[in-house]
Enzyme design. Structure first.
Site, mmCIF file in Angstrom:
data_model
loop_
_atom_site.group_PDB
_atom_site.id
_atom_site.type_symbol
_atom_site.label_atom_id
_atom_site.label_comp_id
_atom_site.label_asym_id
_atom_site.label_seq_id
_atom_site.Cartn_x
_atom_site.Cartn_y
_atom_site.Cartn_z
ATOM 1 N N LEU A 153 12.010 -3.722 31.497
ATOM 2 C CA LEU A 153 12.826 -4.914 31.767
ATOM 3 C C LEU A 153 14.143 -4.536 32.407
ATOM 4 C CD1 LEU A 153 13.104 -6.252 28.113
ATOM 5 C CD2 LEU A 153 11.167 -6.585 29.617
ATOM 6 N N GLU A 175 18.065 -5.769 32.803
ATOM 7 C CA GLU A 175 19.046 -6.710 32.274
ATOM 8 C C GLU A 175 19.287 -7.756 33.354
ATOM 9 O OE1 GLU A 175 22.625 -5.127 30.424
ATOM 10 O OE2 GLU A 175 21.560 -3.254 30.083
ATOM 11 N N LYS A 182 8.198 6.389 31.591
ATOM 12 C CA LYS A 182 9.439 5.611 31.540
ATOM 13 C C LYS A 182 10.577 6.339 32.272
ATOM 14 C CE LYS A 182 12.765 2.995 30.369
ATOM 15 N NZ LYS A 182 12.963 1.597 30.581
ATOM 16 N N ASP A 209 17.913 -6.117 12.173
ATOM 17 C CA ASP A 209 19.006 -5.313 12.723
ATOM 18 C C ASP A 209 19.911 -4.878 11.580
ATOM 19 O OD1 ASP A 209 20.082 -5.291 15.946
ATOM 20 O OD2 ASP A 209 21.416 -4.521 14.393
ATOM 21 N N CYS A 231 21.136 2.361 31.644
ATOM 22 C CA CYS A 231 19.836 3.031 31.732
ATOM 23 C C CYS A 231 19.791 4.172 32.740
ATOM 24 C CB CYS A 231 18.759 2.010 32.053
ATOM 25 S SG CYS A 231 18.717 0.667 30.855
ATOM 26 N N GLY A 253 24.767 1.956 38.213
ATOM 27 C CA GLY A 253 25.461 2.067 36.924
ATOM 28 C C GLY A 253 24.562 1.505 35.845
ATOM 29 N N LEU A 268 16.556 -0.589 47.526
ATOM 30 C CA LEU A 268 17.020 0.020 48.765
ATOM 31 C C LEU A 268 18.292 -0.670 49.240
ATOM 32 C CD1 LEU A 268 13.701 0.619 50.756
ATOM 33 C CD2 LEU A 268 15.162 2.322 49.662
ATOM 34 N N LYS A 269 19.022 -1.287 48.294
ATOM 35 C CA LYS A 269 20.273 -1.938 48.674
ATOM 36 C C LYS A 269 21.417 -0.944 48.522
ATOM 37 C CE LYS A 269 21.330 -6.031 46.870
ATOM 38 N NZ LYS A 269 21.000 -7.091 45.899
ATOM 39 N N ALA A 270 22.038 -0.617 49.647
ATOM 40 C CA ALA A 270 23.161 0.328 49.578
ATOM 41 C C ALA A 270 24.339 -0.349 48.884
ATOM 42 C CB ALA A 270 23.551 0.750 50.988
HETATM 43 C C1 UGA Z 1 16.685 -0.479 34.780
HETATM 44 C C2 UGA Z 1 15.258 -0.568 35.341
HETATM 45 O O1 UGA Z 1 15.270 -1.266 36.582
HETATM 46 C C3 UGA Z 1 14.330 -1.276 34.364
HETATM 47 O O2 UGA Z 1 12.994 -1.256 34.853
HETATM 48 C C4 UGA Z 1 14.380 -0.546 33.011
HETATM 49 O O3 UGA Z 1 13.564 -1.161 32.053
HETATM 50 C C5 UGA Z 1 15.822 -0.525 32.517
HETATM 51 O O4 UGA Z 1 16.651 0.143 33.493
HETATM 52 C C6 UGA Z 1 15.843 0.232 31.216
HETATM 53 O O5 UGA Z 1 15.516 1.416 31.214
HETATM 54 O O6 UGA Z 1 16.101 -0.378 30.174
HETATM 55 P P1 UGA Z 1 18.785 -2.145 34.598
HETATM 56 O O7 UGA Z 1 19.563 -0.935 34.236
HETATM 57 O O8 UGA Z 1 18.890 -3.360 33.746
HETATM 58 O O9 UGA Z 1 17.198 -1.797 34.660
HETATM 59 O O10 UGA Z 1 19.227 -2.599 36.054
HETATM 60 P P2 UGA Z 1 18.689 -2.393 37.537
HETATM 61 O O11 UGA Z 1 18.410 -3.701 38.127
HETATM 62 O O12 UGA Z 1 17.624 -1.392 37.614
HETATM 63 O O13 UGA Z 1 19.995 -1.801 38.250
HETATM 64 C C7 UGA Z 1 20.527 -0.521 37.911
HETATM 65 C C8 UGA Z 1 21.692 -0.194 38.827
HETATM 66 O O14 UGA Z 1 21.234 0.058 40.166
HETATM 67 C C9 UGA Z 1 22.730 -1.301 38.957
HETATM 68 O O15 UGA Z 1 24.012 -0.729 38.987
HETATM 69 C C10 UGA Z 1 22.394 -1.941 40.281
HETATM 70 O O16 UGA Z 1 23.492 -2.604 40.859
HETATM 71 C C11 UGA Z 1 21.993 -0.721 41.085
HETATM 72 N N1 UGA Z 1 21.133 -1.018 42.245
HETATM 73 C C12 UGA Z 1 19.911 -1.570 42.064
HETATM 74 C C13 UGA Z 1 21.582 -0.693 43.521
HETATM 75 O O17 UGA Z 1 22.691 -0.171 43.714
HETATM 76 N N2 UGA Z 1 20.753 -0.940 44.579
HETATM 77 C C14 UGA Z 1 19.540 -1.492 44.432
HETATM 78 O O18 UGA Z 1 18.827 -1.695 45.453
HETATM 79 C C15 UGA Z 1 19.091 -1.822 43.137
#
Ligand code: UGA
Length: 431
Positions: free
Chosen positions: A153, A155, A204, A30, A260, A257, A250-252
Site C-alpha cells: 500500500l 500512503e 517486499k 494496539d 518506507c 522520502g 518516473l516523476k523527477a
Molecule cells: C511505498 C511503496 O510505493 C508502497 O508500495 C509500499 O507498500 C510502501 O512504500 C511501504 O513499504 O509501506 P509510500 O512510501 O507510501 O509507498 O509512497 P510512494 O508513493 O511510493 O512515494 C515514495 C516517495 O517517492 C515519495 O517521496 C514520493 O514523492 C516519491 N516519488 C514517487 C517520486 O519522487 N517520484 C515518483 O515518480 C514517485
C-alpha cells in the site's frame, strides 16, 4: 474468519477494514490507548483519504472492534496479523523490537493453533525469528504457523491499493496456513504469488528498492537534461510508454522520502553487506537521492542571485507526498533545514500537516492559507504535489509577493502559463 490485527497504523487499519469489507470479523489491537480510544469512537489518528468512512461503516456493521486486551484478543482469533512498525535502527537495519514483543505475547497467550502473519516490512529470515520468539514464550506446546504476507500500500492511496492489489504474496512452508491465506484472499482477483517466507520477505524489499531505483534514475537523468535543456517530463513519458519500463515512479523531483523507501533501501543494503554481496546499484540509488535535494537547493540559490541571506521563502507542502499527513523523511523539511542554514526566512504551508512545534524558532513560521504564506516573499518553493497547489491562482499570488519567483520541486506548475504572467520559473528539467 476471525482476524486479529496487531498495530493500528495506516497499514494495520487499512488491512483491518479491507478484511471487514470481505465479510471477516476483525479485531484491532494496539498498545497505544489513545489510538484505540480514537478508533473506537470512529476517529482516525492519521490522515488517509476514504478510511474514516469505512471505519464508521464497519463500526456500524460490527465487523470491527478494537481492544487493548492482548490476552483475550489472541485467545479469540484464528489468524493474527503483525502490522507494527519496524523503524530504522541505528545501524540502518530494521528494528524488530515491536515484532518480537508481539510474537512473544502470542506465544505466551495462545492456547490453540494460530496462523501468525507478518505484514510489517521485515528483513528476510524474520519468519524464522518469529517462530523462535513464539516458541520461546510458550509455556506449553501449542502448534502454529508463520506466514509472510507483505503489503504494498502507498500512503495517501492505501485503501485503493489494498482493495485493488497488483498481486498478493504469500510466503509459507505450511500447507494448512497456505489454505487459510487462500481462503482469506478468495475474493481478490489479482495473481497470488506463493513462495517460502524468505523469498516473500525479499519481494517486499526488492519492490520498494526497485521503485526507489526508478526515481533515482529519473532524477539523475533530469540533471543531465537540465544541462542540455531537455524536458524530463517528455523523456519520462517517452520511456514510460514502453510496457517493459512502465510509466510509474518516473516523476523527477526533489528525491524520494517517507517512512518506507529510505528505510527499506538501507535495510536491504544492510542485509547485502552482512551477506558479503554488495548491491552497488542500490548504494548509488541512496547517493543520488541524497544529492537530489542539494541539487534543488542550488537551483533555488542560483535563481535568487546566489545568496539566500534574509530572503523570505514560501514553502508550499510539508508532507512527504500528497494526501498524507506524514512528514517522516520529508524532502520538504530537509529543504527547509538547508534554507535556514543559508540564512533564509521561511513561511510554510500545508493543507493537512500542522506542525505543533515548527523547527528553527523565529526563522520559520507556518500559516493557515497560501495567501498569507506567499505574502511579501521573494520566492515560492513547491515541495508537495497537493491538488490544492495545482489549482493556485498565480495572478493573485504574484500581486502578493515581493518578487515573482517560482521554484518547482515537483514539476507541477505549467511553466508557460506562469511565465506569461511574468514569473521567473525554475523546475527540475521542466522546459
Ligand atoms: C511505498 C511503496 O510505493 C508502497 O508500495 C509500499 O507498500 C510502501 O512504500 C511501504 O513499504 O509501506 P509510500 O512510501 O507510501 O509507498 O509512497 P510512494 O508513493 O511510493 O512515494 C515514495 C516517495 O517517492 C515519495 O517521496 C514520493 O514523492 C516519491 N516519488 C514517487 C517520486 O519522487 N517520484 C515518483 O515518480 C514517485
Amino acid at each position: 474468519m476471525k482476524i486479529l490485527i496487531v498495530g493500528t497504523g495506516y497499514v494495520g487499519t487499512t488491512t483491518a477494514l479491507v478484511f471487514c469489507e470481505m465479510g471477516h470479523q476483525v479485531t484491532g489491537l494496539d498498545v497505544d490507548d489513545q489510538k484505540i480510544e480514537a478508533l473506537q469512537a470512529g476517529n482516525l489518528h492519521f490522515y488517509e483519504p476514504g478510511l474514516k468512512e469505512l471505519l464508521l461503516k464497519h463500526i456500524q456493521t460490527e465487523n470491527i472492534s478494537f481492544t487493548k486486551n492482548i490476552k483475550e484478543a489472541i485467545k479469540n482469533n484464528d489468524v493474527i496479523f503483525i502490522c507494527v512498525g519496524t523503524p530504522r535502527g541505528e545501524d540502518g537495519r530494521a528494528d524488530l523490537t515491536y515484532v518480537k514483543n508481539v510474537a512473544e505475547s502470542i506465544g505466551k497467550y495462545m492456547k490453540e493453533y494460530k496462523v501468525i502473519v507478518t505484514k510489517s516490512t521485515v528483513p528476510t529470515g524474520t519468519a524464522e525469528l518469529v517462530t523462535e520468539w513464539v516458541k520461546s514464550a510458550q509455556e506449553e506446546l501449542v502448534l502454529f504457523d508463520v506466514v509472510s504476507n507483505p503489503e504494498f500500500l502507498r500512503e495517501g492511496s492505501a485503501l485503493y491499493d489494498a482493495l485493488h492489489p497488483d498481486r498478493i504474496v504469500i510466503g509459507t512452508t505450511s500447507e494448512k496456513a497456505r489454505l487459510t491465506m487462500r481462503e482469506l484472499y478468495q475474493d481478490f482477483q489479482c495473481p497470488i504469488v506463493e513462495t517460502n517466507p524468505k523469498a516473500s520477505e525479499m519481494i517486499k524489499y526488492a519492490a520498494n528498492s526497485f521503485l526507489a531505483m526508478k526515481i533515482s534514475f529519473i532524477n539523475e537523468l533530469a540533471r543531465l537534461c537540465d544541462r542540455l535543456a531537455i524536458n524530463i517530463n517528455d523523456v519520462s513519458k517517452g520511456i514510460g510508454l514502453d510496457h517493459r519500463i512502465g510509466p510509474h515512479f518516473l516523476k523527477a523531483g526533489m528525491g524520494y522520502g517517507g517512512s518506507c523507501f529510505p528505510k527499506d533501501v538501507n535495510a536491504l543494503l544492510q542485509t547485502a553487506g552482512a551477506s558479503g554481496i554488495p548491491l552497488t546499484i542500490l548504494e548509488q540509488v541512496v547517493q543520488v537521492n541524497a544529492e537530489q535535494s542539494l541539487y534543488f537547493i542550488n537551483k533555488i540559490k542560483q535563481a535568487l542571485g546566489g545568496d539566500l541571506t534574509n530572503k523570505t521563502i514560501a514553502v508550499l507542502g510539508l508532507a512527504f507526498k500528497a494526501n498524507t499527513d506524514d512528514i517522516r523523511e520529508s524532502q520538504s523539511l530537509n529543504l527547509i533545514n538547508r534554507l535556514v542554514q543559508e540564512q533564509a526566512m521561511i513561511k510554510m504551508h500545508d493543507p493537512v500537516v500542522k506542525l505543533a512545534d515548527p523547527p528553527h524558532g523565529p526563522f520559520c513560521r507556518q500559516f493557515q492559507t497560501v495567501a498569507e504564506t506567499v505574502s511579501d516573499t521573494d520566492a515560492v518553493v513547491l515541495c508537495t504535489d497537493w491538488d490544492e497547489y495545482k489549482q493556485l491562482d498565480w495572478m493573485t499570488i504574484k500581486r502578493l509577493m515581493k518578487q515573482p519567483y517560482i521554484l518547482d520541486g515537483r514539476n507541477m506548475v505549467d511553466k508557460g502559463k506562469v511565465e506569461a504572467l511574468g514569473f521567473h520559473y525554475t523546475g527540475i528539467a521542466n522546459y
